[in-house]
Design a protein around this motif. Sequence first.
Motif, mmCIF file in Angstrom:
data_model
loop_
_atom_site.group_PDB
_atom_site.id
_atom_site.type_symbol
_atom_site.label_atom_id
_atom_site.label_comp_id
_atom_site.label_asym_id
_atom_site.label_seq_id
_atom_site.Cartn_x
_atom_site.Cartn_y
_atom_site.Cartn_z
ATOM 1 N N SER A 121 0.849 -1.195 0.000
ATOM 2 C CA SER A 121 0.000 0.000 0.000
ATOM 3 C C SER A 121 0.880 1.238 0.000
ATOM 4 O O SER A 121 1.914 1.285 0.667
ATOM 5 C CB SER A 121 -0.922 0.026 1.223
ATOM 6 O OG SER A 121 -1.807 1.129 1.142
ATOM 7 N N GLN A 122 0.455 2.224 -0.768
ATOM 8 C CA GLN A 122 1.168 3.487 -0.838
ATOM 9 C C GLN A 122 0.211 4.578 -1.289
ATOM 10 O O GLN A 122 -0.850 4.301 -1.833
ATOM 11 C CB GLN A 122 2.349 3.395 -1.814
ATOM 12 C CG GLN A 122 1.949 3.115 -3.256
ATOM 13 C CD GLN A 122 3.148 2.768 -4.117
ATOM 14 O OE1 GLN A 122 3.660 1.648 -4.072
ATOM 15 N NE2 GLN A 122 3.595 3.727 -4.904
ATOM 16 N N THR A 123 0.584 5.811 -1.021
ATOM 17 C CA THR A 123 -0.233 6.922 -1.488
ATOM 18 C C THR A 123 0.140 7.258 -2.931
ATOM 19 O O THR A 123 1.224 6.907 -3.403
ATOM 20 C CB THR A 123 -0.023 8.180 -0.642
ATOM 21 O OG1 THR A 123 1.309 8.677 -0.859
ATOM 22 C CG2 THR A 123 -0.224 7.897 0.839
ATOM 23 N N SER A 124 -0.753 7.941 -3.603
ATOM 24 C CA SER A 124 -0.439 8.454 -4.936
ATOM 25 C C SER A 124 0.342 9.754 -4.805
ATOM 26 O O SER A 124 0.352 10.390 -3.743
ATOM 27 C CB SER A 124 -1.727 8.709 -5.722
ATOM 28 O OG SER A 124 -2.433 7.511 -5.939
ATOM 29 N N VAL A 125 1.015 10.147 -5.866
ATOM 30 C CA VAL A 125 1.666 11.456 -5.909
ATOM 31 C C VAL A 125 0.599 12.521 -5.642
ATOM 32 O O VAL A 125 -0.505 12.468 -6.214
ATOM 33 C CB VAL A 125 2.326 11.673 -7.286
ATOM 34 C CG1 VAL A 125 2.895 13.067 -7.403
ATOM 35 C CG2 VAL A 125 3.403 10.623 -7.518
ATOM 36 N N VAL A 126 0.880 13.472 -4.770
ATOM 37 C CA VAL A 126 -0.146 14.430 -4.341
ATOM 38 C C VAL A 126 -0.686 15.238 -5.511
ATOM 39 O O VAL A 126 -1.890 15.497 -5.593
ATOM 40 C CB VAL A 126 0.409 15.349 -3.242
ATOM 41 C CG1 VAL A 126 -0.616 16.431 -2.882
ATOM 42 C CG2 VAL A 126 0.752 14.547 -1.996
ATOM 43 N N SER A 127 0.184 15.639 -6.439
ATOM 44 C CA SER A 127 -0.292 16.434 -7.574
ATOM 45 C C SER A 127 -1.321 15.661 -8.392
ATOM 46 O O SER A 127 -2.293 16.241 -8.902
ATOM 47 C CB SER A 127 0.878 16.862 -8.460
ATOM 48 O OG SER A 127 1.562 15.732 -8.983
ATOM 49 N N THR A 129 -3.326 13.250 -7.176
ATOM 50 C CA THR A 129 -4.532 13.208 -6.350
ATOM 51 C C THR A 129 -5.324 14.495 -6.488
ATOM 52 O O THR A 129 -6.554 14.480 -6.660
ATOM 53 C CB THR A 129 -4.163 12.968 -4.876
ATOM 54 O OG1 THR A 129 -3.567 11.680 -4.743
ATOM 55 C CG2 THR A 129 -5.371 13.059 -3.973
ATOM 56 N N VAL A 130 -4.631 15.611 -6.428
ATOM 57 C CA VAL A 130 -5.293 16.916 -6.545
ATOM 58 C C VAL A 130 -5.948 17.062 -7.912
ATOM 59 O O VAL A 130 -7.100 17.503 -8.027
ATOM 60 C CB VAL A 130 -4.289 18.048 -6.285
ATOM 61 C CG1 VAL A 130 -4.871 19.405 -6.676
ATOM 62 C CG2 VAL A 130 -3.875 18.052 -4.820
ATOM 63 N N GLN A 131 -5.215 16.690 -8.966
ATOM 64 C CA GLN A 131 -5.769 16.818 -10.312
ATOM 65 C C GLN A 131 -7.004 15.949 -10.477
ATOM 66 O O GLN A 131 -8.009 16.367 -11.068
ATOM 67 C CB GLN A 131 -4.715 16.445 -11.350
ATOM 68 C CG GLN A 131 -5.123 16.780 -12.780
ATOM 69 C CD GLN A 131 -5.342 18.264 -12.973
ATOM 70 O OE1 GLN A 131 -4.415 19.056 -12.833
ATOM 71 N NE2 GLN A 131 -6.581 18.652 -13.265
#
Length: 325
Positions: A121-127, A129-131
């Motif tokens: 499990s990992q987060t997505s790149v924040v940019s 996610t925002v887009q």
Amino acid sequence: MSCSSPSPLSPAEAVTQEAEAAQARQAMVRRLEEQGVLSDPLLREALLAVPREVLLPRAYVRRDAGYPEPVVLELLDGVHPEDRKEWLELIYSGASVLAQRNGEALEGQVRGRVKGGRITSQTSVVSMTVQMLQDLRLCPGLSYLELGAGPGYSTALAARVLGAGRVTAVERDAEMAFAAARRLAALGLEADVVAGDGLDGHPERAPYERIAFTFSVPYLPVKVVEQLAEDGLLLAHLTADSPSWPGLVTVRKAGGRLEASVCGSRLGHVPMHGYSWVSLHRHKDRVGAEPGRHRAGSLAPPPEGARGFWLALAHLFFPRFRSVS
């Protein structure tokens, strides 16, 4: 590995750490604005309000150069004084954050170095996610289904924008789903996080006005598309074997009809469970033994930026990734 526990923080130290995290959060938002990524005022408010440090209390970092086998990882614990500075910089850097290894129990994680294993499990790149959230055109009151909650960061942002009881998130790993639900509740965000297969959606609360996959899929499952409400919008990254060739799928429902489009994308979510990116490292021995030969051609290869071409080529070249349901 070290299993020592740090001493409890004094009230003054706790206030200082909260201030440090708030400053890191503000800096991340400024970068997103300066990069031209962030424009939605409601999402900006959510980014400033949601503390990533609560959702990502620990994170893995790589401690090796290149691609050795097995990979060397180190788990940073945000409450440990030796880890805190690097951990805080990491979770607010905007990069993808590695949160779980080998499906481990999150409350049983122990800081220190480990070798081998697989990040589960990992987060997505924040940019990205925002887009994605901006492309969904979120506004208070809409119903939203997120498939692939992970640590729950994008779920938290959506819940902050849409309001209590408007967000449902599905996560295949029961341990991660439980942890995300508990941490979201600790933040006072009322989102329903359930363990299950994202390819099934969550029909119990359908239909949804907005649906998004936060993992890349080789095809759009009919089950999920059928859970889209009238005037609804669905977003997903369609993936091939290469991270250079993702495609953003947009599905709209209007008048009982579905309209879908696919366009090449610079970034894509990590592939769904059981799929992986192509890696030159895995093929270097064979390439070294069988380098092939150069052939002259009258046309230059398309540029890397011609994402639509490479996406189409990938789906023709890798049959198992064709868009079929």
